[in-house]
Design a protein around this motif. Structure first.
Motif, PDB file in Angstrom:
ATOM      1  N   LYS B 137       0.924  -1.251   0.265  1.00  0.00           N
ATOM      2  CA  LYS B 137      -0.095  -0.025  -0.012  1.00  0.00           C
ATOM      3  C   LYS B 137       0.909   1.228   0.059  1.00  0.00           C
ATOM      4  O   LYS B 137       1.717   1.199   0.790  1.00  0.00           O
ATOM      5  CB  LYS B 137      -0.940  -0.094   1.218  1.00  0.00           C
ATOM      6  N   THR B 138       0.396   2.155  -0.734  1.00  0.00           N
ATOM      7  CA  THR B 138       1.308   3.303  -0.855  1.00  0.00           C
ATOM      8  C   THR B 138       0.664   4.128   0.327  1.00  0.00           C
ATOM      9  O   THR B 138      -0.503   4.475   0.379  1.00  0.00           O
ATOM     10  CB  THR B 138       0.920   4.046  -2.165  1.00  0.00           C
ATOM     11  N   ILE B 139       1.455   4.626   1.257  1.00  0.00           N
ATOM     12  CA  ILE B 139       1.021   5.523   2.371  1.00  0.00           C
ATOM     13  C   ILE B 139       1.184   6.709   2.514  1.00  0.00           C
ATOM     14  O   ILE B 139       0.686   7.767   3.177  1.00  0.00           O
ATOM     15  CB  ILE B 139       1.228   4.814   3.794  1.00  0.00           C
ATOM     16  N   ALA B 140       2.178   7.118   1.522  1.00  0.00           N
ATOM     17  CA  ALA B 140       2.637   8.710   1.617  1.00  0.00           C
ATOM     18  C   ALA B 140       3.222   8.764   0.181  1.00  0.00           C
ATOM     19  O   ALA B 140       4.038   7.878  -0.350  1.00  0.00           O
ATOM     20  CB  ALA B 140       3.704   9.237   2.376  1.00  0.00           C
ATOM     21  N   GLU B 141       2.968  10.200  -0.626  1.00  0.00           N
ATOM     22  CA  GLU B 141       3.342  10.137  -1.963  1.00  0.00           C
ATOM     23  C   GLU B 141       3.634  11.301  -2.155  1.00  0.00           C
ATOM     24  O   GLU B 141       3.345  12.429  -1.351  1.00  0.00           O
ATOM     25  CB  GLU B 141       2.615   9.499  -3.032  1.00  0.00           C
ATOM     26  N   GLY B 142       4.233  12.034  -3.335  1.00  0.00           N
ATOM     27  CA  GLY B 142       4.820  13.083  -3.591  1.00  0.00           C
ATOM     28  C   GLY B 142       6.001  13.637  -2.797  1.00  0.00           C
ATOM     29  O   GLY B 142       6.122  14.934  -2.844  1.00  0.00           O
ATOM     30  N   LEU B 143       6.724  12.766  -2.339  1.00  0.00           N
ATOM     31  CA  LEU B 143       7.646  13.219  -1.486  1.00  0.00           C
ATOM     32  C   LEU B 143       9.064  13.084  -2.204  1.00  0.00           C
ATOM     33  O   LEU B 143       9.258  12.576  -3.348  1.00  0.00           O
ATOM     34  CB  LEU B 143       7.931  12.049  -0.333  1.00  0.00           C
ATOM     35  N   TYR B 144      10.189  13.880  -1.883  1.00  0.00           N
ATOM     36  CA  TYR B 144      11.272  14.032  -2.459  1.00  0.00           C
ATOM     37  C   TYR B 144      12.434  13.005  -2.165  1.00  0.00           C
ATOM     38  O   TYR B 144      13.057  13.542  -0.866  1.00  0.00           O
ATOM     39  CB  TYR B 144      11.753  15.383  -2.893  1.00  0.00           C
ATOM     40  N   ARG B 145      12.940  12.167  -2.454  1.00  0.00           N
ATOM     41  CA  ARG B 145      13.769  11.221  -2.125  1.00  0.00           C
ATOM     42  C   ARG B 145      13.497  10.473  -0.787  1.00  0.00           C
ATOM     43  O   ARG B 145      14.370  10.916   0.201  1.00  0.00           O
ATOM     44  CB  ARG B 145      15.196  11.693  -2.324  1.00  0.00           C
ATOM     45  N   PRO B 146      12.305   9.994  -0.426  1.00  0.00           N
ATOM     46  CA  PRO B 146      12.107   9.641   0.881  1.00  0.00           C
ATOM     47  C   PRO B 146      12.735   8.327   1.433  1.00  0.00           C
ATOM     48  O   PRO B 146      12.118   7.397   1.596  1.00  0.00           O
ATOM     49  CB  PRO B 146      10.472   9.604   0.712  1.00  0.00           C
ATOM     50  N   ASN B 147      14.109   8.426   1.480  1.00  0.00           N
ATOM     51  CA  ASN B 147      14.882   7.233   1.734  1.00  0.00           C
ATOM     52  C   ASN B 147      14.812   6.841   3.145  1.00  0.00           C
ATOM     53  O   ASN B 147      14.877   5.402   3.549  1.00  0.00           O
ATOM     54  CB  ASN B 147      16.317   7.488   1.192  1.00  0.00           C
TER      55      ASN B 147
END
Lengths: 194, 426
Positions: B137-147
């Motif tokens: 499941k995608t729980i957060a998106e539109g992030l920048y390099r969420p490593n």
């Protein structure tokens, strides 16, 4: 905007659904027709601001189509085109487009002074150690040789201002020390490369 | 080269490494054996973040090397390399979940949800197992390099390139997760070594690295360090300096000290410097970069005017360009007793080397005093004929003591267990 460009785009818009929503029996060539209406069917774009796709390595194309689909590279038309692409669509389109012939070497020798400045910048900034001595790219690194000049300049500006996020951060770093005037010379030189 | 030869070579090399390191105190008197000539200083105007800094000019072999970018699409489940991987007898490896492009850092929630960060994508994924089914499941998106990811008491912390945010009660309803709220953003925006690994220590503080902004550059005072903050984002304190780029750390369950992997510079040579395993014994220690690498190798450019003895040496050398990333101490009880409190380190594998090295999981066994006793390759086989068929990034242990391992090349997470294989019953 010139009439031919407008007509090409209008034709493309009509075909848009064709590319993004495949009919069962359609071949990849048929599905890619609207793409090529914008990007040029011989690998060379004749429309300002639309890049030539000929000679691009498949891994680079795959990465860019992926970034468009995920809206990590934001260009409305391309985000729309790839919105409903499956992973296989991304692969098929990249493989198909990678077979388009590279834009032919420029016939315009350019102003010698600007060409010399551009060439010196390429060497000084080691652009060719990634993009290749022939600027033809490899793997995830794009071909830039003989790309449209205004597109090249815009791409470099967008990397520098971080409005175009690359897949990795190398172009953001590479463009940091480059001035606006140098961007113009680089684009001039790369577009006329031979 | 076949995988088993690779594995054997790795073990051999690991032995050499231990040997090299034990000789380190002696190096204080004798000149370091393999110090290569400095790169010519005349190189024009490369930006500090360029991966090409320090590359020797006019060398055709060096010119062939460039960072290897993982493909953007995850490999299909039936194309994953598990069958080619080598594990010690009695261990099993299975696919835990596939189809997570560029899967990087791993964290496990109290209810068993596995969270996965990514460097090239823009999402955080939750792997949920229910009624024998696996769902990403995608729980957060539109992030920048969420490593980077960390988890404590129901809250997930996410480190993007230049900010850290949190999602409270993240496991309550994974179908409707709140947007992350930013807790800390006083971070530089450099792309080079800007993606982050984060973790929460026994002191309940969040540890955040700020890498050196380029291969071989003098970092400004804001970079080349590990910081810690309170979980609300306040109270920033720098706890380690001279850190070039750490992408993995954990605390020794016995002495509570922080152990971290650090990647040495590129382009000095094929074989040195080696990457480092370090431990922080007091706040503010300096680990050498960019002046001194691997505890005994002054940098040809920045080492002038310094001695390696000014800096805290590593407790182990982890191989040339091997890119040790995620590491964890083993505190479970499923694996044989010898692994108790040992360090499992994922070596992502080299790019800046003609014959690639790493691409495995290595275990470091410790002495009572917390120093390294010995090491052993645990999983190998990701490197075949000098090409990656997968690249390990992070390890994390489940409640039952089994191990999860992320592979950013294939976009997959594997599970490694000891004892009777459990896959067959599924």
């Amino acid at each position: 905007m010139s009439t031919p460009r407008f007509m090409r785009l209008a034709a493309a818009a009509v075909l848009l659904c064709a590319a993004s929503q495949p009919l069962l029996a359609e071949t990849i060539a048929e599905r890619a027709a609207p793409c090529l209406a914008c990007h040029g069917d011989k690998g060379v774009s004749e429309t300002p601001d639309i890049p030539s796709l000929g000679g691009q390595p498949a891994p680079y194309l795959l990465i860019q189509l992926y970034l468009f689909r995920e809206k990590q590279r934001t260009v409305d038309i391309m985000n729309e085109m790839t919105k409903s692409f499956t992973d296989d669509d991304l692969r098929n389109f990249s493989d198909f487009i990678a077979k388009l012939p590279a834009p032919p070497p420029s016939t315009d020798a350019g102003e010698p002074e600007r060409m010399a400045r551009g060439g010196a910048l390429i060497t000084a900034h080691r652009c060719n150690s990634c993009h290749g001595l022939d600027l033809a790219g490899r793997e995830n690194i794009p071909r830039v040789a003989n790309q449209r000049e205004e597109y090249l300049a815009r791409a470099l500006r967008e990397y520098k201002s971080n409005t175009r996020h690359g897949y990795d951060g190398v172009m953001a770093e590479a463009t940091q020390p480059i001035t606006e005037a140098q961007i113009a010379d680089l684009a001039y030189y790369i577009a006329r490369f031979r | 080269m076949n995988p088993s030869i690779t594995a054997r070579r790795s073990i051999l090399l690991a032995g050499t490494i231990a040997g090299l390191f034990m000789a380190a105190p002696v190096f204080a008197q004798t000149p370091p054996a393999a110090a290569p000539a400095a790169a010519p200083a005349a190189a024009p105007a490369l930006p500090p973040g360029s991966p090409l800094i320090g590359r020797p000019e006019g060398n055709a072999d060096a010119a062939k090397l460039a960072p290897v970018a993982a493909p953007p699409l995850a490999a299909a489940a039936d194309k994953l390399p598990t069958a080619a991987l080598k594990l010690p007898p009695g261990f099993n490896i299975e696919v835990y979940s596939s189809g997570i492009p560029n899967a990087r850092s791993l964290r496990i929630g109290d209810k068993g949800t596995v969270f996965v960060g990514t460097r090239f994508g823009n999402k955080v994924t939750a792997i949920v197992k229910k009624d024998g089914k696996t769902e990403n499941k995608t729980i957060a998106e539109g992030l920048y390099r969420p490593n980077g990811l960390a988890y404590r008491n129901g809250t997930l912390y996410i480190a993007e390139l230049s900010q850290v945010s949190k999602i409270e009660n993240v496991e309550d309803n994974l179908d409707k997760v709140n947007k992350p709220t930013v807790i800390y953003s006083d971070l530089p925006k450099d792309e080079a070594h800007g993606w982050k690994f984060i973790a929460i220590g026994p002191d309940n503080k969040l540890y955040i690295p700020v890498g050196q902004p380029g291969n071989n550059v003098m970092p400004p005072p804001t970079h080349g360090q590990i910081r810690r903050i309170n979980l609300d984002g306040t109270g920033m304190e720098v706890i380690a300096r001279g850190v070039r780029n750490t992408v993995g750390f954990d605390w020794n369950p016995v002495n509570k000290q922080l152990y971290f992997s650090d990647n040495g510079r590129d382009w000095m040579s094929e074989d040195v410097p080696q990457d480092e395993l370090n431990r922080v014994t007091k706040v503010g220690e300096h680990f050498g970069s960019p002046y001194c690498y691997q505890g005994n190798l002054p940098d040809p450019e920045f080492g002038w005017g310094h001695k390696c003895s000014e800096f805290t040496p590593p407790i182990a050398l982890t191989g040339p360009h091997s890119a040790g990333l995620g590491l964890r101490f083993y505190t479970g009880s499923q694996f044989p007793a010898k692994y108790k409190n040992a360090i499992f380190l994922a070596r992502h594998g080299s790019w800046n080397r003609t014959n690639k090295f790493g691409g495995d999981i290595i275990v470091y066994f410790l002495n009572k005093d917390g120093s390294v006793k010995s090491s052993e390759v645990f999983i190998s086989g990701f490197l075949v004929d000098n090409k990656y068929i997968g690249r390990p990034v992070d390890v994390e242990f489940m409640k039952d003591g089994s191990m999860l391992l992320s592979d950013d090349w294939n976009g997959a997470v594997y599970r490694i267990s000891y004892g009777k294989a459990r896959t067959a019953s599924r």
